[in-house]
Design a protein around this motif. Structure first.
Motif, PDB file in Angstrom:
ATOM      1  N   ASN A  81     103.036  45.222  46.727  1.00 14.58           N
ATOM      2  CA  ASN A  81     102.448  44.142  46.262  1.00 14.58           C
ATOM      3  C   ASN A  81     102.840  42.809  46.490  1.00 14.58           C
ATOM      4  O   ASN A  81     102.262  42.065  46.200  1.00 14.58           O
ATOM      5  CB  ASN A  81     101.810  45.131  44.251  1.00 14.58           C
ATOM      6  N   GLY A  82     103.433  42.908  46.851  1.00 15.54           N
ATOM      7  CA  GLY A  82     104.491  41.258  47.417  1.00 15.54           C
ATOM      8  C   GLY A  82     103.471  41.167  48.592  1.00 15.54           C
ATOM      9  O   GLY A  82     102.621  41.510  49.029  1.00 15.54           O
ATOM     10  N   PRO A  83     104.397  39.556  48.736  1.00 12.61           N
ATOM     11  CA  PRO A  83     103.887  38.666  50.098  1.00 12.61           C
ATOM     12  C   PRO A  83     104.295  39.854  51.206  1.00 12.61           C
ATOM     13  O   PRO A  83     103.284  39.713  52.351  1.00 12.61           O
ATOM     14  CB  PRO A  83     104.247  37.923  49.970  1.00 12.61           C
ATOM     15  N   LEU A  84     104.810  40.725  51.202  1.00 15.79           N
ATOM     16  CA  LEU A  84     105.263  41.131  52.657  1.00 15.79           C
ATOM     17  C   LEU A  84     103.960  42.309  52.760  1.00 15.79           C
ATOM     18  O   LEU A  84     104.194  42.955  54.306  1.00 15.79           O
ATOM     19  CB  LEU A  84     106.515  42.093  52.457  1.00 15.79           C
ATOM     20  N   GLY A  85     104.200  42.887  51.628  1.00 13.44           N
ATOM     21  CA  GLY A  85     103.051  44.124  51.703  1.00 13.44           C
ATOM     22  C   GLY A  85     103.420  45.838  51.963  1.00 13.44           C
ATOM     23  O   GLY A  85     104.778  45.756  52.086  1.00 13.44           O
ATOM     24  N   PHE A  86     102.710  46.392  52.957  1.00 15.87           N
ATOM     25  CA  PHE A  86     103.560  47.249  53.320  1.00 15.87           C
ATOM     26  C   PHE A  86     104.335  47.209  54.801  1.00 15.87           C
ATOM     27  O   PHE A  86     103.774  46.241  56.099  1.00 15.87           O
ATOM     28  CB  PHE A  86     102.690  48.221  53.933  1.00 15.87           C
ATOM     29  N   PRO A  87     105.137  47.974  55.103  1.00 13.09           N
ATOM     30  CA  PRO A  87     105.777  48.193  56.124  1.00 13.09           C
ATOM     31  C   PRO A  87     105.351  48.687  57.221  1.00 13.09           C
ATOM     32  O   PRO A  87     104.449  49.178  57.849  1.00 13.09           O
ATOM     33  CB  PRO A  87     107.361  49.292  56.038  1.00 13.09           C
ATOM     34  N   THR A  88     105.442  47.646  58.371  1.00 15.64           N
ATOM     35  CA  THR A  88     104.596  48.519  59.419  1.00 15.64           C
ATOM     36  C   THR A  88     105.392  48.785  60.784  1.00 15.64           C
ATOM     37  O   THR A  88     105.001  49.385  61.856  1.00 15.64           O
ATOM     38  CB  THR A  88     104.146  46.912  59.920  1.00 15.64           C
ATOM     39  N   SER A  89     106.700  49.117  60.512  1.00 12.94           N
ATOM     40  CA  SER A  89     107.510  49.743  61.613  1.00 12.94           C
ATOM     41  C   SER A  89     108.553  50.282  60.009  1.00 12.94           C
ATOM     42  O   SER A  89     109.221  50.231  59.686  1.00 12.94           O
ATOM     43  CB  SER A  89     108.061  48.219  62.366  1.00 12.94           C
ATOM     44  N   TYR A 142     107.319  54.938  52.947  1.00 10.98           N
ATOM     45  CA  TYR A 142     105.705  53.931  53.062  1.00 10.98           C
ATOM     46  C   TYR A 142     104.192  54.386  53.966  1.00 10.98           C
ATOM     47  O   TYR A 142     104.944  54.105  54.656  1.00 10.98           O
ATOM     48  CB  TYR A 142     105.482  52.383  52.110  1.00 10.98           C
ATOM     49  N   TRP A 143     103.642  54.849  53.139  1.00  8.87           N
ATOM     50  CA  TRP A 143     102.225  54.718  54.401  1.00  8.87           C
ATOM     51  C   TRP A 143     101.449  54.164  53.806  1.00  8.87           C
ATOM     52  O   TRP A 143     100.775  53.525  52.040  1.00  8.87           O
ATOM     53  CB  TRP A 143     101.700  56.154  54.026  1.00  8.87           C
TER      54      TRP A 143
END
Length: 302
Positions: free
Chosen positions: A207-215, A182-183
């Motif tokens: 779209n959930g509470p965690l959002g996009f990965p940052t790592s 994911y980007w």
């Protein structure tokens, strides 16, 4: 008379040199760098077969191509002449050929090191093909993350989709045999696999509470972890995947009769948790977040 004879001899020698330099299987419809490359591939006996027309200038005027029975050779000053055929050719066509984001090919079709598929590299990315996955493009930062993970020989395997825009329009992703990448402009591109990916998906993906990965996934004491915009997910063989809860912590204690939270198990504040009938929230229970546990005793919204 002697001068005329000398000129005739020079012209005859020049013509012979041209004939000797010409490709052994040269087709009059295929000339220049494209013709030389076609001959090097084996001419009509190659995977391309016979030409079906002459050289054509590309619509963007940056190069030229020749179509063959089973593919084509594209040329530009920057990339030279390269062949593309089969399902990779079809996948490239879906992106807009040389005028699309991939641009001109920079390699011929090449067998993957594991022998399970093939790929072409282009100016703006790559297209990978295998029998079970078909041909799909990988480009930009998603391709960089794919390379970091070991390409098709790594945990992700071959791509099973092209790059897809996320429903919220804020990023993009590619799905692979063994996971996803994911980007987004804010977070870059990161690899998600296994139980951590499943836990994130169960909470609504990006779209959930965690959002996009940052790592991407990395080691922590006792397990693995991925950071997200809205928290983190950790995993160990003993605990499985935990959202915003470390796997190194002891298993949560839930008193008899503790209410199960409604779905989704995320509450912006304690009032929202109480309205859903989920309070109190115990450490390790879905919906528990340290931000809701003001005194840090492992029980939020008591």
């Amino acid at each position: 008379m002697k001068t005329t004879t000398r000129v005739a001899r020079v012209l005859t020698a020049a013509a012979a040199a041209v004939l000797l330099a010409a490709p052994a299987h040269a087709d009059p419809r295929v000339g220049g760098d494209i013709g030389v490359h076609y001959d090097a591939l084996g001419g009509a006996g190659s995977a391309l077969g016979q030409p079906v027309g002459g050289e054509v200038r590309t619509p963007n005027a940056r190069g030229a191509y020749v179509e063959f029975e089973r593919g084509g050779i594209w040329w530009s000053p920057a990339t030279g002449a390269r062949e593309v055929h089969g399902e990779i050719l079809s996948a490239w066509g879906r992106t807009g050929w040389e005028a699309g984001p991939l641009g001109f090919p920079t390699t011929d079709e090449t067998r993957t090191p594991d022998g399970r598929g093939a790929y072409n590299v282009f100016e703006g990315g790559s297209i990978y093909w295998s029998p079970p996955t078909a041909a799909h493009g990988v480009r930009g930062m998603i391709r960089d993350a794919y390379a970091w993970a070991g390409y098709e020989g790594g945990v992700l395997g071959f791509p099973v989709t092209d790059e897809v825009r996320t429903p919220n329009g804020r990023g993009a992703y590619g799905i692979f045999q063994g996971g996803s990448i994911y980007w987004s402009p804010a977070t870059g591109a990161h690899v998600l696999i296994g139980a951590i990916r499943e836990a994130w998906a169960a909470r609504g993906h990006e779209n959930g509470p965690l959002g996009f990965p940052t790592s991407s996934e990395f080691d922590v004491p006792g397990g693995k972890r991925v950071n997200f915009q809205g928290g983190y997910v950790e995993w160990s063989a003993a605990t499985g995947a935990r959202v915003n809860a470390p796997v190194s912590a002891p298993a949560p204690w839930l008193p008899p009769g503790a209410p199960a939270p409604s779905v989704p198990a995320y509450y912006a504040n304690c009032a929202e948790a109480r309205a859903a009938g989920a309070a109190p929230l115990y450490y390790g229970q879905p919906g528990y977040r340290p931000a809701l546990d003001g005194d840090g005793d492992g029980v939020a919204c008591e």
